[in-house]
Write a protein that holds these residues in place. Structure first.
Motif, PDB file in Angstrom:
ATOM      1  N   GLU A  58       0.832  -1.195   0.000  1.00 16.80           N
ATOM      2  CA  GLU A  58       0.000   0.000   0.000  1.00 16.80           C
ATOM      3  C   GLU A  58       0.872   1.253   0.000  1.00 16.80           C
ATOM      4  O   GLU A  58       1.454   1.614   1.014  1.00 16.80           O
ATOM      5  N   VAL A  59       0.919   1.866  -1.147  1.00 19.15           N
ATOM      6  CA  VAL A  59       1.748   3.052  -1.321  1.00 19.15           C
ATOM      7  C   VAL A  59       0.880   4.291  -1.146  1.00 19.15           C
ATOM      8  O   VAL A  59      -0.250   4.317  -1.608  1.00 19.15           O
ATOM      9  N   PHE A  60       1.375   5.264  -0.442  1.00 20.37           N
ATOM     10  CA  PHE A  60       0.652   6.537  -0.403  1.00 20.37           C
ATOM     11  C   PHE A  60       1.628   7.680  -0.653  1.00 20.37           C
ATOM     12  O   PHE A  60       2.835   7.533  -0.490  1.00 20.37           O
ATOM     13  N   GLU A  61       1.065   8.791  -1.068  1.00 24.05           N
ATOM     14  CA  GLU A  61       1.857   9.975  -1.334  1.00 24.05           C
ATOM     15  C   GLU A  61       1.922  10.814  -0.077  1.00 24.05           C
ATOM     16  O   GLU A  61       0.886  11.105   0.510  1.00 24.05           O
ATOM     17  N   MET A  62       3.113  11.207   0.305  1.00 27.16           N
ATOM     18  CA  MET A  62       3.228  12.078   1.473  1.00 27.16           C
ATOM     19  C   MET A  62       2.521  13.392   1.163  1.00 27.16           C
ATOM     20  O   MET A  62       2.544  13.861   0.033  1.00 27.16           O
ATOM     21  N   VAL A  71       5.383   6.395  -0.156  1.00 28.63           N
ATOM     22  CA  VAL A  71       5.849   5.618   0.994  1.00 28.63           C
ATOM     23  C   VAL A  71       4.951   4.389   1.144  1.00 28.63           C
ATOM     24  O   VAL A  71       3.783   4.424   0.782  1.00 28.63           O
ATOM     25  N   ARG A  72       5.505   3.302   1.682  1.00 26.64           N
ATOM     26  CA  ARG A  72       4.713   2.106   1.960  1.00 26.64           C
ATOM     27  C   ARG A  72       4.176   2.160   3.388  1.00 26.64           C
ATOM     28  O   ARG A  72       4.862   1.796   4.343  1.00 26.64           O
ATOM     29  N   GLY A  73       2.939   2.605   3.537  1.00 31.92           N
ATOM     30  CA  GLY A  73       2.347   2.711   4.865  1.00 31.92           C
ATOM     31  C   GLY A  73       2.194   1.372   5.547  1.00 31.92           C
ATOM     32  O   GLY A  73       2.297   1.261   6.770  1.00 31.92           O
ATOM     33  N   ASP A  74       1.963   0.313   4.749  1.00 29.10           N
ATOM     34  CA  ASP A  74       1.824  -1.006   5.352  1.00 29.10           C
ATOM     35  C   ASP A  74       3.124  -1.431   6.033  1.00 29.10           C
ATOM     36  O   ASP A  74       3.113  -2.059   7.089  1.00 29.10           O
ATOM     37  N   ILE A  76       5.346   0.546   7.439  1.00 26.93           N
ATOM     38  CA  ILE A  76       5.477   1.295   8.689  1.00 26.93           C
ATOM     39  C   ILE A  76       4.726   0.539   9.789  1.00 26.93           C
ATOM     40  O   ILE A  76       5.244   0.306  10.878  1.00 26.93           O
ATOM     41  N   VAL A 111      11.454   8.403   5.790  1.00 25.42           N
ATOM     42  CA  VAL A 111      10.322   9.235   6.193  1.00 25.42           C
ATOM     43  C   VAL A 111       9.848   9.003   7.615  1.00 25.42           C
ATOM     44  O   VAL A 111       9.560   9.941   8.345  1.00 25.42           O
TER      45      VAL A 111
END
Lengths: 321, 346
Positions: A58-62, A71-74, A76, A111
Motif C-alpha cells: 500500500e503506497v501513499f503519497e506524502m 511511501v509504503r504505509g503497510d 510502517i 520518512v
C-alpha cells in the motif's frame, strides 16, 4: 550506525526471476538466523512459518506536495508491529511484487521516525533472470528501476545462457547501476549469508565501491535509466553543496532514482558520505579520515541526466582555487 | 512539577509488575472489576482493579497481542493478535476464540455496550468485521486500504475507520452498506469521534491531526506536532481533544468555534520528551499522560496542575487507561512494566 536496529532486506525482481525460490531457501535453510518475511501473497511460499507476514503493498503519497515522495504505509505498520513481539528475530525481509517500484520501500526508511528508530535498510536485493533481463529492461520502466535501486543484484538462471550472453547482461546492468554488487547464480543458489546483514545501503559501504565509481560510466546510453559519475579535486564547500543538491533534488528528484557520493569537505578531517533516493537525502561523516589529495565523487542513477549541467554544478561546489 | 512525591505515589497507592514483554494495550472491563494488560508475547495478564494479590497470566495469542478492548459484556475482555485470532477472555481467565482471519493480523478491536447487547468490531486488513454480543458475525465493511483505527460513537450508532486518504463513517445497523467518506489526502493512522458526534478526527502520518465537522464537512487542520500522534481522545464533555505527539499534552478546543483558527493549549510539558499516550478521565477535565521516558502523570486542564505518578524508567509508556469510574489508572511500558494506581479519595 547502531547495531540495535533490525536490518531490513528488500527483495525485488520480476515474476519468474527466482525470488520465491530464494525466499524459500532463506526460510528453510539452516543458517542460524530467524527472519520475519513480509510477502504479498500468502500461499505462494511452501513454508509454514510464524514469522511470515501477509501484506498488501500500500503506497501513499506524502502530504508535502512532492509527487515522487511515495511511501509504503503497510511497512510502517508491520515494522512497528513486529517490534512488539517478544521473540526477537535477526532481520526482516520484504518481498515486493514483480512490477513494484522499489522507491516507496526505500523512502519509507527516510520518512518514518518510528521505523528509523527501530530498523535500518540493509540492502535492496534484485533477482534478475539472465535470459530475460535485456527484454525486460527494454520494455519495462519497473525493471530498470529495480536494477537502478539495487545494492545487490543476483544474476540468476545462468544455466540458460551462454557465458558471452551473461557478460553482455552484466555490462547492461553496469550501465544502469555501476555501484551494485553482482552475484551470479543458477536456481538462486546464492549463500544466504552473502545477501543478508550486508550493510549495503549503509553510506560507509559506498567507500568500498569508490574505485568502481568511474569505471562503468557508459556514455552510449541516452535513454532509459543510466548513470553518470563525477569527480572533483578541490575540497567541497558544504554550504554550496547543500544548496545545489537541495535545489537539484527538488527540481529533478523525480528523475534521479539514486544519488550517492563521497565528499572531501573543506576543513573536515573525515569523509562525508551522501545518498539520496529521489528527493530524500541523507548524509553523515564517516570514521575514515580524508587521504592526501582526496577527491570527491558523486554518482547519479536516473533518467534524462544532463551530464554537462551536473558536472558544472558539482564543480561549482568546490572551494575557490 | 511536583516530583518530590512522585514515585512514592506509585509505591503507596499502586501495584507494579515486570511482565517481561512490550505492553501493547491495557484496559479495565466495563464493570471495572478486572484490569487487563495485553503483551507482545501473546499473553494477557489479569489483575484486581487496584493490583492487589495474584495477577493471572493467560496465554492468548500465538505471536503478539495487537489490540485489547473491554468486551460488550460487563466482565470480559476482547483481544486480537498477529496470529489472526479474535478472542474473548473472561474475568476468570478463560479464552474463547470468536473469529480467525486465516493468519492476517488483526490490529484493532473496539466494542460498544448497551443493556440489550452491543457490538464488537475488529479490523483485518481492509475489512472491518462487526459482531453481535454473542460473537456472531453480522457483516463485513470493506475499505479502500488497510484500516488503521476504529471507533464507535458514544451511542453505538456509527462506527468510524481511518485509512489512506481519509476515514469512513458507517451506520452500524444500516442495511445498505454505503459509508460516508471523509476525504483528505494522505495516510491516516488513527481515529476519534467527538462525544456529541459533532466531529471526527484522524491522526496523520505527517505529524498532524485532521478533522471534519460532521454537520457540514468543514475541514479542521491541527498541525505543529514534532512526532506522530499515536494516542488521542476527547474529554467526556467534548470540549477538548487531548493528543500525544509533542513534549506536552496537546489540547485542541472544540468549543467557541474551535479548533479552526485556535491555538491548542499545551499542558504538562517535559521538555524534549515526547508524550506517547494520553487518556481522558471518564468524568472530569483531567488527562493522564505517559511519556517516552516512562513518566506517567495526571494533569488538570483548567488549573494545569500536574501530579506525577512515576518518574519513569528506561522505556516509553505504551498503554494507559482509566477505570470506568475514574478512580483507578493503569499503564504499561515497552519494556514490560505494568502498573495500577488507586486514586480514589481516602
Amino acid at each position: 550506525m547502531s547495531d540495535s536496529l533490525v536490518p531490513v532486506t528488500v527483495l525485488t525482481g520480476f515474476l519468474g526471476a527466482g525470488k520465491t525460490t530464494l525466499l524459500n531457501r532463506i526460510l528453510t535453510e539452516q543458517h542460524g538466523n530467524r527472519y520475519a518475511v513480509v510477502i504479498n501473497e500468502f500461499g505462494e511460499l511452501g513454508v509454514d512459518n510464524d514469522l511470515v507476514v501477509d501484506a498488501d503493498e500500500e503506497v501513499f503519497e506524502m502530504n508535502n506536495g512532492c509527487i515522487c515522495c511515495t511511501v509504503r504505509g503497510d511497512l510502517i505498520r508491520i515494522i512497528n508491529g513486529l517490534m512488539k513481539r517478544a521473540r526477537k528475530f535477526d532481520g526482516i525481509i520484504v518481498e515486493t511484487t514483480g512490477l513494484a517500484n522499489p522507491a516507496p520501500v526505500a523512502q519509507t526508511f527516510f520518512v518514518d521516525e518510528g521505523v528509523r528508530a527501530r530498523a535500518r535498510l540493509d540492502a535492496i536485493v534484485t533477482v534478475a533472470d539472465a535470459a530475460n533481463l535485456p527484454a525486460r529492461l527494454a520494455d519495462s520502466a519497473e525493471a530498470s528501476a529495480q536494477i537502478a535501486f539495487a545494492d545487490i543484484i543476483i544474476l540468476n538462471k545462468l544455466d540458460l545462457v551462454t557465458p558471452e550472453a551473461a557478460d553482455a547482461v552484466e555490462a547492461r546492468i553496469r550501465a544502469v547501476n555501476p555501484l551494485a554488487r553482482i552475484v551470479r547464480a543458477t536456481r538462486a543458489d546464492v549463500p544466504v549469508e552473502t545477501l543478508l546483514h550486508q550493510n549495503a545501503f549503509d553510506l560507509a559501504r559506498i567507500l568500498e565501491m569508490a574505485p568502481a565509481f568511474l569505471e562503468h560510466d557508459e556514455h552510449g546510453h541516452t535513454e532509459g535509466v543510466y548513470s553518470a559519475s563525477f569527480e572533483v579535486k578541490r575540497p567541497i564547500d558544504m554550504h554550496k553543496f547543500q544548496e545545489w543538491m537541495g535545489t537539484l533534488l527538488q527540481e529533478k528528484g523525480g528523475d534521479l532514482l539514486r544519488t550517492k557520493g563521497i565528499l572531501h569537505v573543506a576543513g573536515e578531517a573525515r569523509r562525508f558520505a551522501f545518498q539520496a533516493v529521489h528527493m530524500m537525502a541523507d548524509g553523515d561523516f564517516l570514521e575514515t579520515p580524508v587521504g592526501p589529495e582526496e577527491k570527491s565523487r558523486l554518482v547519479f542513477i536516473g533518467r534524462d541526466l544532463n551530464r554537462p549541467q551536473l558536472r558544472r554544478g558539482f564543480e561549482a561546489c568546490q572551494v575557490a582555487a | 512539577m511536583n516530583s518530590a512525591s512522585a514515585d512514592t505515589f506509585l509505591t503507596t497507592r499502586g501495584a507494579t509488575r515486570e511482565l517481561g514483554a512490550h505492553v501493547v494495550a491495557a484496559c479495565f472491563n466495563r464493570a471495572g472489576s478486572r484490569a487487563a494488560f495485553a503483551l507482545g508475547d501473546g499473553t494477557v495478564h489479569l489483575a484486581a482493579p487496584a493490583g492487589a494479590g495474584h495477577w493471572q497470566r493467560v496465554e492468548v495469542h500465538d505471536g503478539a497481542a495487537m489490540a485489547l478492548s473491554p468486551d460488550v459484556t460487563a466482565d470480559d475482555f476482547c483481544s486480537a493478535g498477529d496470529d489472526g485470532a479474535l478472542r474473548r477472555i473472561s474475568a476468570a481467565g478463560e479464552a474463547l476464540t470468536l473469529f480467525t482471519s486465516g493468519g492476517k493480523w488483526i490490529e484493532h478491536v473496539s466494542s460498544f455496550a448497551e443493556p440489550r447487547g452491543g457490538l464488537l468490531a475488529c479490523a483485518v486488513g481492509r475489512q472491518v468485521h462487526l459482531f453481535d454480543a454473542a460473537g456472531a458475525r453480522l457483516k463485513s465493511l470493506a475499505h479502500p486500504s488497510t484500516v488503521t483505527g476504529l471507533a464507535f460513537d458514544t451511542r453505538g450508532k456509527r462506527i468510524a475507520a481511518s485509512h489512506y486518504n481519509g476515514a469512513s463513517l458507517w451506520f452500524a445497523a444500516s442495511k445498505s452498506d454505503n459509508p460516508r467518506i471523509l476525504e483528505w489526502k494522505g495516510s491516516h493512522i488513527g481515529v476519534a469521534i467527538h462525544p456529541a458526534v459533532e466531529a471526527l478526527v484522524t491522526a496523520m502520518q505527517e505529524n498532524a491531526l485532521h478533522g471534519w465537522r460532521l454537520s457540514d464537512g468543514q475541514h479542521m487542520r491541527m498541525t505543529g506536532y514534532p512526532a506522530k500522534t499515536e494516542s488521542m481522545g476527547f474529554t467526556r464533555n467534548g470540549k477538548w481533544l487531548a493528543s500525544s505527539g509533542a513534549d506536552s499534552i496537546v489540547l485542541w478546543p472544540f468549543f467557541g468555534g474551535g479548533p479552526m483558527g485556535k491555538p491548542p493549549v499545551e499542558i504538562a510539558q517535559i521538555e524534549g520528551i515526547v508524550c506517547t499516550r494520553v487518556a481522558c478521565h471518564p468524568r472530569d477535565e483531567l488527562v493522564a499522560a505517559g511519556y517516552a521516558n516512562g513518566v506517567v502523570l495526571i494533569a488538570q486542564i483548567g488549573t494545569q496542575r500536574v501530579v506525577v505518578l512515576t518518574e519513569g524508567g528506561p522505556a516509553p509508556v505504551s498503554a494507559l487507561a482509566w477505570s470506568p469510574d475514574g478512580a483507578r489508572l493503569m499503564f504499561g511500558t515497552e519494556s514490560g512494566l505494568a502498573a495500577l494506581v488507586d486514586l480514589s479519595p481516602r
